[in-house]
Write a protein that holds these residues in place. Sequence first.
Motif, mmCIF file in Angstrom:
data_model
loop_
_atom_site.group_PDB
_atom_site.id
_atom_site.type_symbol
_atom_site.label_atom_id
_atom_site.label_comp_id
_atom_site.label_asym_id
_atom_site.label_seq_id
_atom_site.Cartn_x
_atom_site.Cartn_y
_atom_site.Cartn_z
ATOM 1 N N HIS A 11 38.069 47.774 35.304
ATOM 2 C CA HIS A 11 37.560 47.166 34.075
ATOM 3 C C HIS A 11 36.769 48.156 33.231
ATOM 4 O O HIS A 11 37.040 48.350 32.045
ATOM 5 C CB HIS A 11 36.643 45.976 34.405
ATOM 6 C CG HIS A 11 37.330 44.827 35.059
ATOM 7 N ND1 HIS A 11 38.691 44.752 35.228
ATOM 8 C CD2 HIS A 11 36.835 43.684 35.596
ATOM 9 C CE1 HIS A 11 38.998 43.623 35.829
ATOM 10 N NE2 HIS A 11 37.885 42.950 36.070
ATOM 11 N N ILE A 12 35.758 48.763 33.836
ATOM 12 C CA ILE A 12 34.882 49.672 33.091
ATOM 13 C C ILE A 12 35.563 51.008 32.865
ATOM 14 O O ILE A 12 35.516 51.580 31.773
ATOM 15 C CB ILE A 12 33.554 49.864 33.844
ATOM 16 C CG1 ILE A 12 32.832 48.527 34.031
ATOM 17 C CG2 ILE A 12 32.646 50.835 33.093
ATOM 18 C CD1 ILE A 12 31.683 48.584 35.014
ATOM 19 N N CYS A 103 27.298 51.666 39.490
ATOM 20 C CA CYS A 103 27.502 50.380 38.817
ATOM 21 C C CYS A 103 27.052 49.262 39.742
ATOM 22 O O CYS A 103 27.672 49.018 40.784
ATOM 23 C CB CYS A 103 28.960 50.182 38.435
ATOM 24 S SG CYS A 103 29.248 48.648 37.517
ATOM 25 N N ILE A 159 31.583 40.863 33.163
ATOM 26 C CA ILE A 159 32.355 41.820 32.376
ATOM 27 C C ILE A 159 33.588 41.156 31.788
ATOM 28 O O ILE A 159 34.354 40.489 32.487
ATOM 29 C CB ILE A 159 32.740 43.030 33.235
ATOM 30 C CG1 ILE A 159 31.477 43.718 33.771
ATOM 31 C CG2 ILE A 159 33.572 44.013 32.432
ATOM 32 C CD1 ILE A 159 31.758 44.835 34.749
ATOM 33 N N HIS A 201 31.010 43.018 27.128
ATOM 34 C CA HIS A 201 32.332 43.625 26.999
ATOM 35 C C HIS A 201 32.369 44.922 27.796
ATOM 36 O O HIS A 201 31.395 45.687 27.808
ATOM 37 C CB HIS A 201 32.644 43.898 25.530
ATOM 38 C CG HIS A 201 34.093 44.149 25.258
ATOM 39 N ND1 HIS A 201 34.746 45.288 25.663
ATOM 40 C CD2 HIS A 201 35.032 43.395 24.612
ATOM 41 C CE1 HIS A 201 36.008 45.238 25.280
ATOM 42 N NE2 HIS A 201 36.212 44.099 24.655
ATOM 43 N N ALA A 202 33.495 45.185 28.448
ATOM 44 C CA ALA A 202 33.628 46.403 29.253
ATOM 45 C C ALA A 202 33.407 47.658 28.412
ATOM 46 O O ALA A 202 32.898 48.669 28.919
ATOM 47 C CB ALA A 202 35.006 46.443 29.910
#
Length: 323
Positions: A11-12, A103, A159, A201-202
């Motif tokens: 995702h990130i 993270c 996320i 939001h990512a």
Amino acid sequence: MRVVVIGGSGHIGTFLVPRLVRAGHEVLSISRGTSTPYADGPEWQQVHRVVADREREDREGTFGDRVAGLRPDIVVDLVCFTLESATALVGSLRGRAGHLLHCGSVWRYGPSHHVPISEASGTAPFGEYGIQKDRIARMLKEETDSGGLVTTSLHPGHIVGPGWHPIGPLGNVDPAVWQTLSAGRPLQVPGSGVELMHHVHAADVAQAFEQAIERRDAAAGEDFSIVAPTALTVRGYAHEAAGWFGHTGSLESVTWEEFRQTTTPEHAEMSWEHLYRSHCFSIEKARTLLGYAPRYEPQAAVLESVRWLIDHGKLEVARPLTV
């Protein structure tokens, strides 16, 4: 600088890796090699991809040395979930890398007592995931404070981004919720309806990681909550989402016992875990020390995600979006 991103295709990483390339860094992305980024781009042609099974290599005690062997200036760890794994990586990187960024998750905090929650005011976590994330963050801070490896932990909210299902108005990922809202039918809501969820939001999470890299001295030994500028209540989220399909939200309050009878145990448990925490966070520390300036309000981030799912046949709705 030479940056190793662990979990770079997730995702990130989908948003972070291209940002780092555009900033002029040499980027290496470690993943299991079983998935591709959610969004492709020319920057990925400049990324060196490394295939590794972290879980297996952690068990064998070799993963940290593998990462250190890539000679990173900076390591961004997006997929670490246990204190044991984080401690092993720190031990391998100590004296061999300049900065480790981890993270975490806002679930390092328990239920809201005062909102917005600052990095110094959250309650104790519950559940194995949140407890582990809190332990990792505390270990990293102690590592830096004691003169060891320079570390930073960033803790995103829920996320959101194109390519996966967002946490919906009931605090779960049940697609039936979107079917109900798009059809204009009453949505059964457990609890009071004023419980809070804090999305991000990512792309904004990626922004924060890049800023923490750029402002290493300000970020050293710190932890940051990374979320959208505002949070959503269950009621507000549901009304907003119904409006995307041309409806006025119609909500029906039910008990948790009644709610559990209308959905799967998995969706019910996910709803309870999100709504019981009822999170809303301050981003003042990230604004001040990192210059964090999120582009997305939560409703805009979720709408982008829902639109992508509909356009790609991943979500069936009763009526098209009207926005």
